[in-house]
Write a protein that holds these residues in place. Structure first.
Motif, PDB file in Angstrom:
ATOM      1  N   UNK A 164       1.374 -35.583 -10.122  1.00 13.65           N
ATOM      2  CA  UNK A 164       1.280 -34.435 -11.026  1.00 13.65           C
ATOM      3  C   UNK A 164      -0.135 -33.896 -11.033  1.00 13.65           C
ATOM      4  N   UNK A 165      -0.265 -32.557 -10.883  1.00 12.02           N
ATOM      5  CA  UNK A 165      -1.542 -31.876 -10.986  1.00 12.02           C
ATOM      6  C   UNK A 165      -1.312 -30.508 -11.611  1.00 12.02           C
ATOM      7  N   UNK A 166      -1.889 -30.293 -12.793  1.00 12.02           N
ATOM      8  CA  UNK A 166      -1.731 -29.030 -13.520  1.00 12.02           C
ATOM      9  C   UNK A 166      -0.241 -28.717 -13.667  1.00 12.02           C
ATOM     10  N   UNK A 167       0.234 -27.576 -13.095  1.00 11.68           N
ATOM     11  CA  UNK A 167       1.642 -27.202 -13.234  1.00 11.68           C
ATOM     12  C   UNK A 167       2.505 -27.759 -12.107  1.00 11.68           C
ATOM     13  N   UNK A 168       1.976 -28.591 -11.222  1.00  7.78           N
ATOM     14  CA  UNK A 168       2.707 -29.087 -10.060  1.00  7.78           C
ATOM     15  C   UNK A 168       3.152 -30.529 -10.289  1.00  7.78           C
ATOM     16  N   UNK A 169       4.381 -30.791  -9.895  1.00  4.59           N
ATOM     17  CA  UNK A 169       4.942 -32.128 -10.027  1.00  4.59           C
ATOM     18  C   UNK A 169       5.811 -32.436  -8.810  1.00  4.59           C
ATOM     19  N   UNK A 170       5.478 -33.531  -8.090  1.00  2.41           N
ATOM     20  CA  UNK A 170       6.242 -33.975  -6.923  1.00  2.41           C
ATOM     21  C   UNK A 170       6.748 -35.387  -7.210  1.00  2.41           C
ATOM     22  N   UNK A 171       8.070 -35.563  -7.051  1.00  2.00           N
ATOM     23  CA  UNK A 171       8.688 -36.866  -7.253  1.00  2.00           C
ATOM     24  C   UNK A 171       9.508 -37.240  -6.027  1.00  2.00           C
ATOM     25  N   UNK A 172       9.521 -38.526  -5.695  1.00  2.00           N
ATOM     26  CA  UNK A 172      10.286 -39.007  -4.550  1.00  2.00           C
ATOM     27  C   UNK A 172      10.427 -40.520  -4.673  1.00  2.00           C
ATOM     28  N   UNK A 173      11.338 -41.080  -3.854  1.00  2.00           N
ATOM     29  CA  UNK A 173      11.468 -42.539  -3.816  1.00  2.00           C
ATOM     30  C   UNK A 173      10.267 -43.168  -3.125  1.00  2.00           C
ATOM     31  N   UNK A 174       9.794 -42.526  -2.006  1.00  2.00           N
ATOM     32  CA  UNK A 174       8.662 -43.056  -1.245  1.00  2.00           C
ATOM     33  C   UNK A 174       7.793 -41.899  -0.753  1.00  2.00           C
ATOM     34  N   UNK A 175       6.487 -42.096  -0.819  1.00  2.00           N
ATOM     35  CA  UNK A 175       5.555 -41.102  -0.281  1.00  2.00           C
ATOM     36  C   UNK A 175       4.432 -41.859   0.431  1.00  2.00           C
ATOM     37  N   UNK A 176       4.170 -41.472   1.686  1.00  2.00           N
ATOM     38  CA  UNK A 176       3.017 -41.969   2.436  1.00  2.00           C
ATOM     39  C   UNK A 176       2.016 -40.828   2.561  1.00  2.00           C
ATOM     40  N   UNK A 177       0.756 -41.100   2.195  1.00  2.00           N
ATOM     41  CA  UNK A 177      -0.262 -40.048   2.209  1.00  2.00           C
ATOM     42  C   UNK A 177      -1.521 -40.573   2.880  1.00  2.00           C
ATOM     43  N   UNK A 178      -1.987 -39.812   3.919  1.00  2.00           N
ATOM     44  CA  UNK A 178      -3.217 -40.151   4.637  1.00  2.00           C
ATOM     45  C   UNK A 178      -4.345 -39.320   4.050  1.00  2.00           C
ATOM     46  N   UNK A 179      -5.269 -40.004   3.346  1.00  2.00           N
ATOM     47  CA  UNK A 179      -6.335 -39.290   2.667  1.00  2.00           C
ATOM     48  C   UNK A 179      -7.330 -38.684   3.644  1.00  2.00           C
TER      49      UNK A 179
END
Length: 804
Positions: free
Chosen positions: A111-126
């Motif tokens: 969640x960031x400000x008005x944005x919301x992302x939900x999922x069972x799994x998320x992989x993120x490369x910083x």
């Protein structure tokens, strides 16, 4: 577990995956459009309004909770905070052992400000900003909802791909599905096997289906390929290639067609095409076909250049094979209509204003005019003028010509051409209570078969205004000088045109003139008191008024009548310095008007009742009269009193209104005029009107109109006008409207007397006394897309007072 990550654009990719594309600024914090169930009560047009704004598209019948199931109403709606807000991460399990790749699983929530992302799994490369979301992927921001089975991409490159997409827009109506959505970059997206509708989620009355849809935000254009529009499950429109605008920028393409029928021209189909030629000019081509008359090509060109704006409209019929009812036979002729208007700024305070309107023949508008939506037009005027204005003055120099478009009379009924004219007026305040003014004009009047010449009219005045909120005294002193220069053959004419053999002319002087003073004194008092009616508190006023007018008699029988007629006598004529329009006649007067008005004002200052009664007392005969025949005038009248004039307007609440006017002559002891109007609001979007109008010797008509809401979805509309004098219905209209969440339908039929001779001159043949015309129009509006025509709404707003 909760962590703060750098404010990367992890969530930005999903924001463009709505079908129309683009993020909405929701900083206003208003509720989603999809859940708008507001009614129209607050938008109701005030009773008595002549022009009511069209109702906005109403989505109140949509299911109030018809949102994708994962909508979170607690999420903030201010998108301007994205760049400065950190990303809040919640997950049951977080693995960041390699320091650059985060493996999030178990009810992941970012969640960031008005944005919301939900999922069972998320992989993120910083480091690379690559991401991969799997399982029940759900995204929400201020402008949209989006669900997918799998989403992957890169936030730095603004690239992403989502599979099995469901979407719903929150800042506007719209939802649908796509087998795959691709974000090519920050400004371009592509969808495969996509659908779009503004109907409720899961209940699509209509929808678009396309093999692919590409969104280009840079140019504001969307392109659909192999698109099919379906109503229910039935496809009825196939477009192999279809481009459409995705924002407010103009876009070339076909506009919605119009289909209709009238008794004069038969069935009509119009397929206009819009051309966006440049940011400051555009055009529309409008090919039409009339089953009873043939093909027509119409067009419109608009331009806006520095200091100038204008519009050109044209219609051309190569060969008309329809019937001709007018004085001229147009069968087999080519016919046309040209309309042009322009306004050009020349220098500070001055502009050039012009208009040109011309038809090929007098029957053109009768045959090809929009019989459903517009009133009959009998005269086309064209004008060109240099117009200037300042703080205390106005001026114009130009010319005006006229064309007869009444097919049943000759050009004798046209007004005089004014070639040229010059007008100047000023109103200069000399002090807080005193002003000096001038109204003046010089005109050359031209009309074939009638006396012609020039007229100069000067009307300087000095006016004062004394008073307060409880009283006023307004003296005014003016002088009117009018001079003529008649053309050389003026003795060959009478008031009504060329004289016959042995008939004398009333024009005895080539350069006649008239000069006289005009003196008036207007005064009044305002009393008020507290009053109570039906348990409500009001302020009642009592306002007596006296108006004295003195104008000495001058014989004006030798002056022509270029543009002068007797004005209709009404309440405001009690306080007018002249009962004639134009400058050819100035009435003589030694009159005193006495009038009394009372009002009821509620606690909010709204006028709930107004009643007025007045009469003119004459101290001398009324000697200045209009012409009667070629060389004689109406005999003077020696009335001591005018008609009694009464007005009443009652609006005790916001649902009822009654207005009436009445004039009774003590001289003839007959009623000269009567009018009654009754208006009743029905629910929030219904209205009923009834009126009766009578003017002795001219007309007596009843009129009724209604918008009746049968249910939330259905409304009946109707209007009817009956002429007692002609013993027939002269205009009747009936229709039905259907409204739903995403579709509205209207069907209207009209039967009316479409003869332009009414009150204007003799008809061509006696057998055409009651020739009627009929028109039928059907309109469907797919909310969020547009309509198949826009002709019904202007008609209903014109014929039904208070229609929205």
């Amino acid at each position: 577990m909760t962590r703060k990550l750098p404010p990367r654009r992890l969530l930005a990719v999903a924001a463009a995956l709505a079908l129309i594309g683009g993020q909405a600024d929701a900083s206003s914090g208003q509720s989603p459009a999809t859940s708008d169930a507001s009614g129209t009560a607050d938008l109701a047009c005030p009773l008595g309004s002549f022009h009511c704004a069209p109702r906005p598209l109403n989505y109140a019948m949509c299911r109030p909770n018809a949102l994708l199931e994962f909508y979170d109403p607690s999420l903030m709606r201010d998108s301007s905070l994205r760049d400065t807000s950190p990303t809040q991460v919640q997950a049951r399990h977080v693995d960041s052992s390699n320091q650059s790749v985060y493996h999030l699983s178990g009810d992941v929530r970012l969640e960031r400000a008005d944005q919301l992302l939900r999922a069972d799994r998320i992989d993120y490369n910083n480091g690379s900003t690559d991401y991969d979301a799997n399982g029940n992927v759900r995204y929400q921001d201020a402008g949209q909802l989006l669900a997918a089975s799998h989403m992957r991409g890169n936030t730095e490159a603004s690239h992403g791909v989502a599979n099995d997409v469901r979407y719903q827009m929150l800042d506007a109506r719209g939802n649908g599905t796509a087998s795959q959505g691709q974000m090519l970059d920050a400004q371009h997206t592509r969808y495969s096997q996509a659908t779009y509708s503004t109907c409720d989620v899961g209940h699509h009355v209509w929808e678009f289906r396309a093999r692919s849809i590409t969104i280009d935000k840079v140019n504001g254009v969307g392109v659909a390929r192999n698109a099919t529009m379906r109503v229910g499950k039935v496809p009825f429109l196939y477009l192999p290639y279809f481009s459409f605008p995705i924002d407010d920028r103009r876009k070339s393409g076909f506009l919605y067609p119009t289909i209709g029928h009238s008794g004069r021209s038969g069935y009509e189909i119009s397929t206009p095409y819009y051309l966006n030629l440049a940011p400051n000019y555009d055009a529309t081509l409008d090919p039409r076909y009339y089953s009873s008359r043939g093909a027509m090509l119409g067009g419109e060109f608009r331009y806006l250049v520095p200091g100038s704006t204008g519009q050109l409209n044209a219609q051309y019929v190569p060969r008309d094979h329809g019937e001709s009812d007018g004085l001229a036979d147009t069968r087999g002729d080519s016919r046309y209509l040209v309309q042009f208007s322009d306004r050009t700024q020349l220098w500070k305070g001055w502009q050039f204003v012009s208009s040109y309107n011309h038809a090929s023949d007098a029957s053109y508008l009768y045959d090809f005019g929009d019989s459903l939506s517009h009133s009959a037009i009998y005269t086309l005027s064209s004008n060109a003028a240099l117009v200037g204005s300042g703080k205390w003055w106005d001026a114009s120099v130009g010319g005006t010509i006229y064309q007869n478009v009444n097919p049943f009379i000759t050009d004798r009924g046209l007004p005089y051409r004014q070639l040229p004219y010059a007008r100047f007026s000023m109103d200069v305040p000399l002090s807080r209570w005193l002003e000096l003014g001038l109204d003046s004009e010089a005109v050359a009047f031209r009309k074939t078969g009638y006396v012609e010449g020039q007229r100069e009219d000067l009307y300087p005045y000095l006016a004062a205004d004394f008073g307060s909120s409880a009283w006023f005294v307004r003296p005014k002193v003016a002088w009117r000088y009018t001079a003529y220069q008649l053309d050389g053959d003026y003795r060959d004419y009478g008031y009504a045109g060329l004289l016959g053999s042995g008939v004398g002319t009333p024009f005895t002087d080539k350069s006649p003139s008239r000069s006289l003073p005009v003196v008036s004194l207007d005064s009044g008092l305002v009393f008020d008191r507290a009053a109570s009616l039906f348990g409500n508190s009001y302020t009642q006023t009592l306002e007596p008024r006296l108006y004295y007018l003195y104008v000495p008699y001058r014989n004006q029988d030798n002056l022509p009548l270029f543009n002068t007629n007797a004005m209709t006598f009404d309440y405001w004529q009690l306080f007018s310095p002249n009962r004639f329009s134009g400058a050819d006649r100035q009435m003589d007067a030694n009159n005193l008007t006495a009038a009394l008005t009372t009002r009821l004002l509620d606690e909010g200052g709204v006028e709930r009742l107004s009643a007025s009664l007045g009469q003119i007392h004459y101290f001398s005969p009324q000697r200045v009269q209009l012409a009667r025949g070629q060389n004689s005038v109406v005999p003077p009248t020696d009335w001591t009193r005018s008609d009694y004039v009464a007005q009443l307007d009652i609006r005790l609440n916001d649902r009822w209104r009654l207005a009436s006017s009445y004039q009774w002559s003590p001289n003839s002891r007959l009623t000269d005029m009567g009018m009654l109007e009754l208006q009743r609001r029905i629910g929030t979007d219904g209205i009923f009107n009834f009126s009766y109008r009578y003017r002795r010797g001219l007309l007596e008509q009843y009129n009724a109109s209604v918008v009746y809401p049968v249910s939330e979805r259905w409304r009946l509309v109707g209007a009817w006008t009956y002429s007692v004098k002609d013993r027939q219905s002269i205009d009747a209209l009936a229709g039905v409207e259907y409204d739903s969440c995403c579709v509205s339908l209207r069907l209207v039929g009209r039967s009316y007397v479409n003869q332009a001779y009414y009150g204007f001159g003799p008809i061509a043949t006696a057998g055409r006394l009651d020739r009627r015309d009929n028109a039928v129009m059907f309109e469907v509006v797919f909310k969020g897309l547009g309509s198949t025509g826009g002709q019904i709404d202007p008609l209903l707003r014109r014929d039904i007072l208070g229609y929205q």
